[in-house]
Design a protein around this motif. Sequence first.
Motif: not given
Length: 101
Positions: A30-51, A63-70
């Motif tokens: 579960g810890a590995e899956r959670a960390l993977g979900a967080i890092h996958t979600a960070f990918e959107i910041l490379k292209f669309s942080p204003f979303s 200053f923005r917040e990224l929601i990471v469902p898990f």
Amino acid sequence: MQRYTVRFTREAEDDLLRLYDFLIEQDVAGAERALGAIHTAFEILKFSPFSCRRANMVDSPFFRELIVPFGSSGYVALFEIESANKVTILAVRHQREADYW
């Protein structure tokens, strides 16, 4: 397409380690899956942080917040769009935590 470099503050890295350490005591996979979900979600910041939603704790559109469902909740990452090509992740917390600091 605009591409941003994503970097982490030392505090954000410490947050990720803290969250991982908490989960690994209960469920290694579960810890590995959670960390993977967080890092996958960070990918959107490379292209669309204003979303991502504006952080209501700071009166700035950068200053923005990224929601990471898990699972039944998830995580929230506070970040700053520093320039036309750089995003800095400032803090990461579980959605059930009170605040970033």
